[in-house]
Design a protein around this motif. Structure first.
Motif, PDB file in Angstrom:
ATOM      1  N   PRO A  33      40.604 -22.912-101.600  1.00 18.08           N
ATOM      2  CA  PRO A  33      39.523 -23.723-101.679  1.00 18.08           C
ATOM      3  C   PRO A  33      38.900 -23.947-100.549  1.00 18.08           C
ATOM      4  N   PRO A  34      37.775 -24.745-100.520  1.00 21.82           N
ATOM      5  CA  PRO A  34      36.982 -24.850 -99.262  1.00 21.82           C
ATOM      6  C   PRO A  34      37.881 -25.243 -97.906  1.00 21.82           C
ATOM      7  N   ILE A  35      38.749 -26.259 -98.121  1.00 19.08           N
ATOM      8  CA  ILE A  35      39.478 -26.821 -96.968  1.00 19.08           C
ATOM      9  C   ILE A  35      40.309 -25.641 -96.267  1.00 19.08           C
ATOM     10  N   GLY A  36      40.846 -24.887 -97.372  1.00 16.63           N
ATOM     11  CA  GLY A  36      41.553 -23.627 -96.937  1.00 16.63           C
ATOM     12  C   GLY A  36      40.657 -22.869 -96.036  1.00 16.63           C
ATOM     13  N   GLY A  37      39.217 -22.703 -96.329  1.00 17.03           N
ATOM     14  CA  GLY A  37      38.489 -21.928 -95.372  1.00 17.03           C
ATOM     15  C   GLY A  37      38.507 -22.330 -93.837  1.00 17.03           C
ATOM     16  N   ALA A  38      38.464 -23.645 -93.918  1.00  8.16           N
ATOM     17  CA  ALA A  38      38.425 -24.300 -92.349  1.00  8.16           C
ATOM     18  C   ALA A  38      39.684 -24.176 -91.669  1.00  8.16           C
ATOM     19  N   LEU A  39      40.882 -24.250 -92.546  1.00  3.24           N
ATOM     20  CA  LEU A  39      42.093 -23.886 -91.854  1.00  3.24           C
ATOM     21  C   LEU A  39      42.262 -22.467 -91.558  1.00  3.24           C
ATOM     22  N   LEU A  67      36.984 -33.990 -95.997  1.00  3.49           N
ATOM     23  CA  LEU A  67      38.416 -33.927 -95.921  1.00  3.49           C
ATOM     24  C   LEU A  67      39.032 -33.332 -94.753  1.00  3.49           C
ATOM     25  N   VAL A  68      39.905 -34.082 -94.054  1.00 11.18           N
ATOM     26  CA  VAL A  68      40.505 -33.537 -92.876  1.00 11.18           C
ATOM     27  C   VAL A  68      42.107 -33.194 -93.169  1.00 11.18           C
ATOM     28  N   THR A  69      42.668 -31.962 -92.844  1.00 15.18           N
ATOM     29  CA  THR A  69      43.868 -31.729 -93.149  1.00 15.18           C
ATOM     30  C   THR A  69      44.442 -30.983 -92.125  1.00 15.18           C
ATOM     31  N   LEU A  70      45.888 -31.474 -91.786  1.00 18.91           N
ATOM     32  CA  LEU A  70      46.670 -30.835 -90.665  1.00 18.91           C
ATOM     33  C   LEU A  70      47.690 -29.983 -91.193  1.00 18.91           C
ATOM     34  N   ARG A 108      52.090 -25.238 -94.403  1.00 21.74           N
ATOM     35  CA  ARG A 108      52.605 -26.649 -95.053  1.00 21.74           C
ATOM     36  C   ARG A 108      51.188 -27.590 -94.478  1.00 21.74           C
ATOM     37  N   ILE A 109      50.827 -28.261 -95.386  1.00 22.15           N
ATOM     38  CA  ILE A 109      50.078 -29.372 -95.089  1.00 22.15           C
ATOM     39  C   ILE A 109      50.774 -30.674 -94.660  1.00 22.15           C
ATOM     40  N   TRP A 146      51.431 -17.340 -96.846  1.00 25.30           N
ATOM     41  CA  TRP A 146      50.730 -18.078 -95.985  1.00 25.30           C
ATOM     42  C   TRP A 146      49.554 -18.468 -96.893  1.00 25.30           C
ATOM     43  N   PHE A 147      48.924 -17.661 -97.344  1.00 27.97           N
ATOM     44  CA  PHE A 147      47.562 -17.886 -98.149  1.00 27.97           C
ATOM     45  C   PHE A 147      48.038 -18.776 -99.542  1.00 27.97           C
ATOM     46  N   GLY A 148      49.308 -18.490 -99.989  1.00 25.36           N
ATOM     47  CA  GLY A 148      49.593 -19.030-101.292  1.00 25.36           C
ATOM     48  C   GLY A 148      50.034 -20.359-101.058  1.00 25.36           C
ATOM     49  N   GLN A 149      50.874 -20.609 -99.948  1.00 29.95           N
ATOM     50  CA  GLN A 149      51.132 -21.847 -99.753  1.00 29.95           C
ATOM     51  C   GLN A 149      49.953 -22.859 -99.392  1.00 29.95           C
ATOM     52  N   ILE A 150      49.176 -22.283 -98.612  1.00 24.52           N
ATOM     53  CA  ILE A 150      48.055 -23.126 -98.194  1.00 24.52           C
ATOM     54  C   ILE A 150      47.364 -23.498 -99.556  1.00 24.52           C
ATOM     55  N   ALA A 151      47.174 -22.498-100.429  1.00 28.20           N
ATOM     56  CA  ALA A 151      46.214 -22.598-101.831  1.00 28.20           C
ATOM     57  C   ALA A 151      46.898 -23.907-102.468  1.00 28.20           C
ATOM     58  N   VAL A 152      48.179 -23.707-102.704  1.00 23.78           N
ATOM     59  CA  VAL A 152      48.907 -24.887-103.691  1.00 23.78           C
ATOM     60  C   VAL A 152      48.991 -26.005-103.163  1.00 23.78           C
ATOM     61  N   ALA A 153      49.182 -26.230-101.583  1.00 26.32           N
ATOM     62  CA  ALA A 153      49.116 -27.451-101.000  1.00 26.32           C
ATOM     63  C   ALA A 153      47.728 -28.118-101.059  1.00 26.32           C
ATOM     64  N   ALA A 154      46.819 -27.244-100.835  1.00 24.97           N
ATOM     65  CA  ALA A 154      45.371 -27.802-100.719  1.00 24.97           C
ATOM     66  C   ALA A 154      44.999 -28.259-101.966  1.00 24.97           C
TER      67      ALA A 154
END
Length: 320
Positions: A282-288, A17-20, A26-27, A303-311
């Motif tokens: 989640p794991p993709i959040g760790g990479a970000l 999974l690749v995420t910008l 925001r993802i 920031w953590f909350g926004q990334i968590a929901v979006a991820a």
């Protein structure tokens, strides 16, 4: 608002999974591909390159965090993985880390804790109050990976073959798996052997059977329940092996698709003797997060909350 962007890459045995994302959490864009574990996929590099290619010339991209399976475990493969990321993003700050290290980083938002991971493979990772890390497991499907989805699927096939032969008591897993795979249970060896022989990615295909094991266990099949309990015992051993690395009472959490099984999670919690805490990311959040740390972004709870929901939204879509 900063125009800097970060790229997170979360690789595993079954998918990448690749995420910008931007500084507001925001993802913006994602890509999803097949497994990129160099231990079992000879085409891992082509798969990885194909899915990071659209992000190579992204305007504003300032940092890349690549969480890759087997990184740091086998020297020559780790060198190839790092070279792949360096070649793709030669002018961008980047970090390559083991996928479980990144999962831990995200799950605890960089704080101490113990992570038990069960996906296609299995491993535990701990980080103590001094920031030092330790790990157990992650030996791969030939040597280890006990309690993983692949291990559960493989053991289910063992139990089914024994049941169909009369070497073990009947189990509803046999009918569930044959029906799901649309195989003729009246010709069991030919049907199942042909399915195995025809798998392009045997590890991923067998790992997918763990969902059927969980479903059959929920319906009360004793053999399936016993298999889930045995898997839980193996995963608890991963926790026990590194618990002494951390301070007494250190929180633990989990990652990986196998833990979507409520029965498995509860069985592991009983053995460890404590409830798992919910992962922050989640794991993709760790990479970000690893990428964001390279830029010294002042990350807060928002920031953590926004990334968590979006991820989680991205992950849910990837499972459809």
């Amino acid at each position: 608002m900063s125009n800097e962007l970060i790229l997170g890459i979360d690789g595993g045995g079954s998918k990448v999974l690749v995420t910008l994302a931007d500084k507001d959490g925001r993802i913006l864009r994602t890509a999803l591909g097949g497994g990129v574990n160099p231990m079992d996929n000879p085409d891992w590099q082509q798969e990885l390159e194909r899915h990071i290619e659209p992000f190579r010339n992204e305007p504003g991209l300032a940092a890349v965090g690549a969480a890759l399976p087997a990184y740091g475990e086998v020297a020559h493969l780790s060198a190839l993985q790092k070279q792949c990321i360096d070649d793709a993003f030669p002018d961008i700050r980047g970090i390559v880390l083991n996928d479980v290290d990144a999962a831990h980083l995200g799950a605890f938002a960089g704080r101490p804790g113990i992570l038990v991971l069960s996906g296609t493979g299995s491993m535990s990772w701990a980080r103590n109050g001094a920031g030092a890390s330790a790990r157990a497991g992650g030996w791969g499907d030939v040597i280890g990976d006990e309690g993983s989805s692949y291990w559960i699927g493989r053991e289910a096939l063992h139990l089914i073959s024994q049941s169909l032969d009369g070497r073990a008591k009947p189990t509803a897993m046999a009918r569930a798996i044959y029906d799901h795979l649309q195989l003729d249970i009246a010709d069991p060896m030919n049907a199942l052997g042909g399915w195995i022989n025809g798998l392009a990615r045997p590890r991923a295909g067998i790992a997918a059977l763990s969902i059927l094991v969980d479903r059959t266990a929920q319906q009360g099949d004793e053999t399936a329940i016993g298999l889930i309990e045995t898997a839980a015992e193996e995963l608890a051993k991963h926790h026990w092996a590194i618990a002494s690395h951390c301070e007494t009472g250190t929180d633990w959490t989990y990652a990986g698709g196998t833990f979507s099984s409520r029965l498995l999670l509860e069985a592991v919690e009983r053995r460890i003797g404590r409830r798992a805490v919910s992962p922050v990311l989640p794991p993709i959040g760790g990479a970000l997060l690893a990428a964001a740390q390279l830029l010294d972004w002042p990350l807060d709870e928002r920031w953590f909350g926004q990334i968590a929901v979006a991820a989680e939204t991205v992950i849910a879509r990837s499972r459809q």
